[in-house]
Design an enzyme around this catalytic site. Sequence first.
Site, PDB file in Angstrom:
ATOM      1  N   CYS A 172     -71.045 -53.362  35.311  1.00 46.98           N
ATOM      2  CA  CYS A 172     -70.103 -53.830  36.318  1.00 46.98           C
ATOM      3  C   CYS A 172     -70.054 -52.797  37.450  1.00 46.98           C
ATOM      4  O   CYS A 172     -70.631 -51.720  37.358  1.00 46.98           O
ATOM      5  CB  CYS A 172     -68.722 -54.026  35.700  1.00 46.98           C
ATOM      6  SG  CYS A 172     -68.120 -52.588  34.830  1.00 46.98           S
TER       7      CYS A 172
ATOM      8  N   CYS B 214     -69.043 -49.221  36.624  1.00 47.85           N
ATOM      9  CA  CYS B 214     -70.012 -48.368  35.946  1.00 47.85           C
ATOM     10  C   CYS B 214     -70.938 -47.723  36.972  1.00 47.85           C
ATOM     11  O   CYS B 214     -71.281 -46.550  36.862  1.00 47.85           O
ATOM     12  CB  CYS B 214     -70.831 -49.177  34.949  1.00 47.85           C
ATOM     13  SG  CYS B 214     -69.833 -50.234  33.908  1.00 47.85           S
TER      14      CYS B 214
END
Lengths: 78, 345
Positions: free
Chosen positions: A11, A14
């Site tokens: 995502c 991250c």
Amino acid sequence: MKDIKVLGTGCAKCKSTVAIIEQVASAKGVPVKLEKIEDMQQIVSYGVMSTPSVVIDGKVVHSGGIPSRDKVEQWLSA
Amino acid sequence: MNEMVVRWPERNPRLFLTVAALVWLALYKALAPVSEAVVAALPVDRNSHLGGALQFFFYDTPKVLMLLTGIVFLMGMINSHFTPERTRAILAGRSEGMANVMAASLGVFTPFCSCSAVPLFIGFVQAGVPLGVTLSFLISAPMVNEVALTLLLGLFGWKVALLYLGLGLFIAIVAGWVIGRLKMEAYLEDWVRDMPKIQATAGDTSMPLYERIRTGFSSVREIVGRVWPYILAGIAIGAGIHGYVPEDFMASFMGKEAWWSVPLAVLIGIPMYTNAAGIIPIVQALLAKGAALGTVLAFMMSVIALSLPEMVILRKVLKVRLIATFIGVVAVGILIVGYIFNFAL
């Protein structure tokens, strides 16, 4: 050299986590081996429940959210 | 000077919070007169369509953004008490029933991002939290959250917000409980079932007040920073409708009389994927054009709680049959809520 792993399924948070660690490492001139772990089974084997998480030298140091710059600097100076 | 401002919350967190709350209240109270004055200063007739739309936009935008900032800040501070680890420790070892109620309620307060759904799911199951209780949590966490509630509060009033909160919790509790009764543990993926069991520990959630204030600020940066464009779009659409579109435009096909509109709304909602902020523009538009509240809320819940991408993520830990049951039970719950709303109001 520190062995740093960022656990996360890809995502946006991250990616930001990887980016901030890279930034701080290059700003401080600390050599790191940065690795991104996206495989779910591997992620859960660290026992974390929220991502992104950061593992340094095999130890979970952060979980659930983008770490603050201060925190990353602490990790890299220790 | 800047140094002092940065240090202040650290040195005297209580005073900082009090002053911040007072400033916030004063600004909030000033919004209505200021927005009237702004529109009055524009070369537009206040009673024209455009004047009405502008007044709505200039009042509602700062109002909703202020409400959101305030509530997200508070929730950020509260969230720091409820880490997923702590929630798990509270739920582990409890029997179903009451635990479903607790799981759904904790879902409101525990920070959750759908990209963490799988590690969270596994963490719960590993610690012995029953499957149905885990699912109660996974239904409530994304659906009933501070962003959805604040937007409903700001745009449609506290009654709608409270109803959404109550019914969202109701669906999460009942759906989780029903799935628990169906005894579907066999439909977990094998590698999940075979994971070693672990003892749940809460971990340390204590931190000084100024750290919590800092957490509050960082959630404001993160959440408000992400959702404000959606909110702006939503209010702009709402303002346009407010000024121009005739009422009851949607009433014929999304009104109370059209019984089929509720299941249709749920079905359309499943493949759609957006967060609470992204759905608000649509909700705003539908409601203003005369769609029934139950139908619109059913649509909103379906979009947020049943999303295809999240099902794909969950497929890594659940077998198809369990996912299908999950979708079925939650969809039925949303349907019932939609109908109750439409008939009761």
